[in-house]
Scaffold this motif. Sequence first.
Motif, short mmCIF file in Angstrom:
data_model
loop_
_atom_site.label_atom_id
_atom_site.label_comp_id
_atom_site.label_asym_id
_atom_site.label_seq_id
_atom_site.Cartn_x
_atom_site.Cartn_y
_atom_site.Cartn_z
N UNK A 74 -46.47 5.83 -11.88
CA UNK A 74 -45.83 7.07 -11.44
C UNK A 74 -46.78 8.24 -11.33
N UNK A 75 -47.89 8.20 -12.06
CA UNK A 75 -48.87 9.29 -12.00
C UNK A 75 -49.36 9.52 -10.58
N UNK A 76 -49.46 8.46 -9.80
CA UNK A 76 -49.95 8.60 -8.42
C UNK A 76 -49.04 9.50 -7.59
N UNK A 77 -47.73 9.40 -7.82
CA UNK A 77 -46.77 10.18 -7.04
C UNK A 77 -46.97 11.67 -7.25
N UNK A 78 -47.43 12.05 -8.45
CA UNK A 78 -47.63 13.46 -8.75
C UNK A 78 -48.73 14.08 -7.90
N UNK A 85 -37.81 17.28 -1.59
CA UNK A 85 -37.60 16.97 -3.01
C UNK A 85 -36.87 15.64 -3.19
N UNK A 86 -35.77 15.38 -2.46
CA UNK A 86 -35.10 14.08 -2.65
C UNK A 86 -36.02 12.90 -2.37
N UNK A 87 -36.84 13.02 -1.33
CA UNK A 87 -37.75 11.93 -0.98
C UNK A 87 -38.74 11.68 -2.12
N UNK A 88 -39.29 12.76 -2.68
CA UNK A 88 -40.29 12.63 -3.75
C UNK A 88 -39.68 12.01 -5.01
N UNK A 89 -38.50 12.47 -5.37
CA UNK A 89 -37.86 11.95 -6.58
C UNK A 89 -37.49 10.48 -6.39
N UNK A 138 -42.59 13.06 -17.21
CA UNK A 138 -43.16 12.77 -15.89
C UNK A 138 -42.27 13.31 -14.77
N UNK A 139 -40.96 13.16 -14.93
CA UNK A 139 -40.04 13.72 -13.93
C UNK A 139 -40.19 15.24 -13.89
N UNK A 140 -40.34 15.86 -15.05
CA UNK A 140 -40.52 17.32 -15.11
C UNK A 140 -41.81 17.75 -14.42
N UNK A 141 -42.87 16.97 -14.59
CA UNK A 141 -44.13 17.27 -13.90
C UNK A 141 -43.93 17.22 -12.38
N UNK A 142 -43.13 16.24 -11.94
CA UNK A 142 -42.86 16.15 -10.50
C UNK A 142 -42.09 17.38 -10.02
N UNK A 143 -41.15 17.86 -10.82
CA UNK A 143 -40.43 19.09 -10.46
C UNK A 143 -41.42 20.24 -10.27
N UNK A 144 -42.38 20.36 -11.17
CA UNK A 144 -43.39 21.42 -11.07
C UNK A 144 -44.24 21.25 -9.81
N UNK A 145 -44.57 20.01 -9.47
CA UNK A 145 -45.32 19.74 -8.24
C UNK A 145 -44.51 20.17 -7.02
#
Length: 200
Positions: A74-78, A85-89, A138-145
């Motif tokens: 999952x780190x790669x997605x960040x 946003x829906x696509x990224x999540x 990790x989900x929270x980090x994606x929100x920040x991204x």
Amino acid sequence: MAGLREKQKASRKRALVEAASLLFKQHGYEAAKIGEIAERAEVSVGTFYNYFPSKADLLLAIVSLEVEEVLHQGEAVLGWSHDSAPEAICRLASIYYDHSLVYLTKEMWRTAMALAIQHPETPFSDRYRMLDSELVKQVTKLVEVLQAQSLLRAEIDPAAFGEVLFMSLNGLFTTYTMSEDMTLEDLNQSLSTHMRAVCG
């Protein structure tokens, strides 16, 4: 010599985890015997208990391996650019979902969830919750991204929204594990529908 001993210990532990994963899949968690697991891993039953106090602890080790691997992937997605946003999540959650049956079956997941819920004051439950917490982070980090990419509003609290998203992802996954007929395709389709609603 100390380094060699540590490698041998890690090798035995991995062999036990892999043997248990295979036998749990073949026979079911309840039916699989510790003696069979030890034999397949080519260790004695006494050695088994040097690594795992119980069969439940071995199941938890398999869950831990699963979660650690999806967190790494999952780190790669960040680091990616995203269109929405829906696509990224969905991309992140699909990594979680698509890897979920590599080491475990739906029955094994149900057993792990039940053990964590039924015995909330145990080390098993503590570790299970900690793994969930790492996924929430990790989900929270994606929100920040996504906020940095202007795909989510800046005023959204990342921690709160990350937890809401994870609860939705986890709820969908729980539904998936409870239905032997539900496919990964069904799960990912439900995920896409939910994320469009949540992030709309």
